[in-house]
Design a protein around this motif. Structure first.
Motif, PDB file in Angstrom:
ATOM      1  N   ILE A  83       0.877  -1.185   0.000  1.00 30.22           N
ATOM      2  CA  ILE A  83       0.000   0.000   0.000  1.00 30.22           C
ATOM      3  C   ILE A  83       0.908   1.227   0.000  1.00 30.22           C
ATOM      4  N   PRO A  84       1.216   1.767  -1.171  1.00 23.24           N
ATOM      5  CA  PRO A  84       2.173   2.883  -1.240  1.00 23.24           C
ATOM      6  C   PRO A  84       1.803   4.082  -0.388  1.00 23.24           C
ATOM      7  N   ASP A 155      -6.940   5.631  -3.045  1.00 24.55           N
ATOM      8  CA  ASP A 155      -5.609   5.051  -2.825  1.00 24.55           C
ATOM      9  C   ASP A 155      -5.582   3.613  -3.338  1.00 24.55           C
ATOM     10  N   ARG A 156      -4.379   3.171  -3.722  1.00 18.59           N
ATOM     11  CA  ARG A 156      -4.227   1.856  -4.326  1.00 18.59           C
ATOM     12  C   ARG A 156      -3.721   0.821  -3.316  1.00 18.59           C
ATOM     13  N   VAL A 157      -4.184  -0.401  -3.514  1.00 17.03           N
ATOM     14  CA  VAL A 157      -3.707  -1.552  -2.755  1.00 17.03           C
ATOM     15  C   VAL A 157      -3.291  -2.617  -3.761  1.00 17.03           C
ATOM     16  N   ILE A 170      -9.338   1.910  -3.135  1.00 16.34           N
ATOM     17  CA  ILE A 170     -10.141   2.118  -1.923  1.00 16.34           C
ATOM     18  C   ILE A 170     -11.352   2.989  -2.253  1.00 16.34           C
ATOM     19  N   THR A 171     -12.516   2.520  -1.804  1.00 20.77           N
ATOM     20  CA  THR A 171     -13.768   3.229  -2.118  1.00 20.77           C
ATOM     21  C   THR A 171     -14.562   3.619  -0.873  1.00 20.77           C
ATOM     22  N   ASP A 172     -14.242   3.023   0.286  1.00 25.71           N
ATOM     23  CA  ASP A 172     -15.099   3.271   1.451  1.00 25.71           C
ATOM     24  C   ASP A 172     -14.348   2.916   2.734  1.00 25.71           C
TER      25      ASP A 172
END
Length: 244
Positions: A83-84, A155-157, A170-172
């Motif tokens: 998770i940057p 944000d990206r995972v 990430i949406t929620d």
């Protein structure tokens, strides 16, 4: 030739034929299986040449059957999460059959890694349609998810597993209460927050404890595994898949 002298000679010749026939094996009594050249050599007392004729009916050596490669379910494959936005890189996530934060899952988290429950009471594997559940400690065992609450929408995972990289967005953000069966059901549902709803896309729930927030509110309740009442969950949807 007188009869008395001819008979022994004939018998002697027949006796030679019988002995030669038995020595080769499998021939009927009185039948000679000796090749003409070999018989002529025997008569002179000299051994004839031995010739071996290759057989045209030799069966080929069968090739041993190779076992079929064992297929591994995505649910049971170890993964790595990056998770940057919060500086998390290659956190190992170990799958186990169970449910979020049960005893087996807690023991895995106590090793400083993530835990991913699957099976009847758990979630799916990386990239699969449904809810990919990941839990890890926030404060203890190195606190790999200590910065998780600051994760924002968009944000990206990145989840690496089985030679592929699954990128979730990430949406929620949700909060789960360990003291509410309904709340736990919403966390573990195939569609996060909607128990009983049929999933149509691949989703992820990353969960860690809300110990500082509970303590700040004067809530010191703990379950038998030391978990506080509340957990902070970050929900994401699969945005892309590529080769690792």
């Amino acid at each position: 030739m007188p009869r008395s002298r001819a008979l022994p000679a004939i018998l002697a010749g027949a006796g030679i034929a019988v002995l030669l026939g038995c020595s080769t094996g499998g021939s009927a009594a009185g039948e000679s299986t000796t090749a003409p050249g070999a018989a002529a050599s025997s008569a002179t007392g000299r051994a004839g040449p031995v010739r071996e004729t290759p057989s045209d009916t030799t069966a080929p050596t069968p090739t041993p059957a190779q076992p079929s490669p064992r297929k591994t379910s995505p649910q049971s494959q170890t993964a790595r999460i990056t998770i940057p936005a919060i500086g998390l890189k290659n956190l190992r996530v170990i799958p186990y059959e169970g449910t979020t934060d049960d005893w087996p899952g807690t023991r895995i988290q106590n090793r400083g890694v993530g835990a991913s429950p699957y099976g009847e009471r758990g979630g799916v594997g990386p990239g699969e349609v449904g809810n990919y559940l990941v839990t890890a400690h926030r404060l203890s065992a190195g606190g790999p998810l200590r910065e998780l609450p600051s994760l924002d929408e968009g944000d990206r995972v990145l989840v690496t597993s089985g030679g592929k990289i699954y990128e979730y967005e990430i949406t929620d953000t949700r909060q789960t209460s360990f003291r509410s069966a309904r709340s736990l059901a919403e966390q573990r549902a195939a569609v996060p927050g909607s128990p009983g709803k049929r999933p149509t896309q691949a989703m992820i729930t990353i969960s860690t404890c809300a110990t500082p927030e509970d303590n700040a509110a004067g809530n010191y309740w703990r379950d038998d595994r030391g978990n506080p009442e509340h957990r902070i969950d970050k929900i994401g949807v699969l945005a892309s898949t590529r080769a690792a």
